[in-house]
Design an enzyme around this catalytic site. Structure first.
Site, PDB file in Angstrom:
ATOM      1  NE  ARG A 140     -43.576 -32.114 -38.722  1.00 27.62           N
ATOM      2  CZ  ARG A 140     -43.739 -30.975 -38.049  1.00 27.62           C
ATOM      3  NH1 ARG A 140     -44.869 -30.301 -38.174  1.00 27.62           N
ATOM      4  NH2 ARG A 140     -42.816 -30.518 -37.251  1.00 27.62           N
TER       5      ARG A 140
ATOM      6  CB  SER B 134     -45.342 -19.905 -39.530  1.00 29.31           C
ATOM      7  OG  SER B 134     -44.055 -19.614 -40.016  1.00 29.31           O
TER       8      SER B 134
ATOM      9  CB  THR C 122     -43.415 -21.502 -31.150  1.00 30.00           C
ATOM     10  OG1 THR C 122     -43.123 -21.316 -32.541  1.00 30.00           O
ATOM     11  CG2 THR C 122     -42.524 -20.572 -30.342  1.00 30.00           C
ATOM     12  N   GLY C 123     -41.586 -23.887 -32.337  1.00 29.68           N
ATOM     13  CA  GLY C 123     -40.253 -24.342 -32.711  1.00 29.68           C
ATOM     14  C   GLY C 123     -40.311 -25.662 -33.438  1.00 29.68           C
TER      15      GLY C 123
ATOM     16  CB  THR D 155     -46.451 -22.367 -34.265  1.00 30.41           C
ATOM     17  OG1 THR D 155     -46.107 -23.294 -35.268  1.00 30.41           O
ATOM     18  CG2 THR D 155     -47.717 -22.805 -33.556  1.00 30.41           C
TER      19      THR D 155
ATOM     20  CB  THR E 160     -48.642 -24.296 -36.852  1.00 32.47           C
ATOM     21  OG1 THR E 160     -47.410 -24.138 -37.561  1.00 32.47           O
ATOM     22  CG2 THR E 160     -48.899 -25.786 -36.668  1.00 32.47           C
TER      23      THR E 160
END
Ligand code: SD4
Length: 320
Positions: free
Chosen positions: A212, A49, A235-236, A184, A202
């Site tokens: 994006r 990631s 993070t997420g 991340t 990330t």
């Protein structure tokens, strides 16, 4: 008892924590430690990631987002949609040191990186290529080979698909970011004298539409530091989390004296009110070195693991 210095980072990325910690011990600044720590993950490709060779976009390319922030001066350097350069956090640092700007994006960010001496390299690996081909295969049946054309990839991409999902479907089963697709690195470093720096790095979301950009390179979203109040990193699912500036909000909560764990929990539950199934977690630390974390337990994980180093913990770093 809280104690300084402190290194805190998302996920059990041990070598990243150790790299930051040893940079501090060697006399490096908090910014140096953040750059070394996040940079370690870019080299290791932490969980696929961070760094090159992970999470290809809908055309198969890996692009990088990173940010670094100085909580003393409130300066930020960030890059988003960076192409063909592996050391995204290094480029972010150059944005602070060599420009009047905060955020550089896309091909122009890559040109800036090259002008700063970073090598231009292909970020695709065997593994990212096969992830991409598998995704094409899954999403574009029955005309797999026909689908490897610019035209067909439009009808195979997440953009077309997304509209078909209800909020719950999108959150529960069709997510591009979930407990298996995350990680991340977000890092907080607080020096002995209370100076705070934060950073993120990330390769963002799987199979994203080109262009994006997630939460990670956005100050206040992916991370935030203010040496007079504290620091946080997230993070997420950046597409959802960045709408709430969770890192900024957590720091503002801590400014009022709120305990770091509670500050983290409060920002998670604020997002949860609108996006009950979102996948995400936040780490928080205050100026005295107390720290905590919280995650959205509804999204399928019960506990969030992170790394910490400080003089009272097992050296050089401990998984919490
Ligand atoms: C993003 N927040 O680009 C990143 C991905 C991530 O844990 O953090 N995954 O949305």
């Amino acid at each position: 008892a809280p104690s300084l210095p402190l290194v805190l980072n998302t996920w059990p990325f041990r070598k990243a924590a150790e790299a930051a910690w040893s940079t501090l011990l060697a006399g490096g600044s908090e910014l140096d430690a953040v750059e070394k720590g996040c940079g370690q993950c870019e080299v290791e490709q932490c969980d696929g990631s961070v760094g090159y060779g992970g999470h290809p976009d809908e055309h198969g390319e890996t692009t990088l987002d990173a940010m670094i922030m100085d909580g003393n001066t409130m300066e930020v350097g960030a890059v988003a949609d960076l192409r063909r350069v592996k050391n995204a956090i290094g480029v972010a640092r150059k944005v602070i040191e060599h420009t009047q700007h905060t955020l550089l994006v896309g091909e122009s960010a890559s040109l800036f990186a090259e002008s700063m001496g970073f090598p231009s390299e292909d970020l695709t690996t065997q593994s990212s290529l096969s992830m991409y081909l598998q995704w094409l295969n899954r999403n574009c049946q029955p005309n797999f080979w026909k689908s490897v054309t610019p035209d067909a990839s439009k009808s195979c991409g997440p953009y077309k698909q997304a509209a078909k999902f209800t909020k719950e479907e999108r959150s529960v089963s069709k997510k591009r970011i979930d407990v298996h697709n995350h990680d991340t690195i977000g890092m907080i470093v607080i020096g002995q004298n209370g100076s705070i720096a934060v950073g993120t790095s990330t390769n963002g979301a799987d199979h994203k539409i080109q262009g994006r950009v997630g939460d990670s390179p956005i100050a206040g979203a992916g991370a935030y530091a203010d040496s007079t109040a504290g620091a946080a990193a997230a993070t997420g699912d950046g597409d959802l989390m960045m709408r709430f500036l969770p890192s900024y909000q957590a720091v503002e909560y801590m400014r009022t004296g709120m305990d770091p764990t509670i500050a983290c929990q409060k920002v998670i539950s604020r997002i949860q009110k609108y996006e009950p199934y979102f996948f995400g977690a936040v780490i928080c630390a205050n100026t005295s070195g107390s720290y905590g974390a919280a995650c959205n337990k509804v999204s399928g994980f019960t506990q969030f693991h992170f790394m910490a180093s400080n003089p009272t913990l097992k050296q050089p770093s401990e998984q919490i």
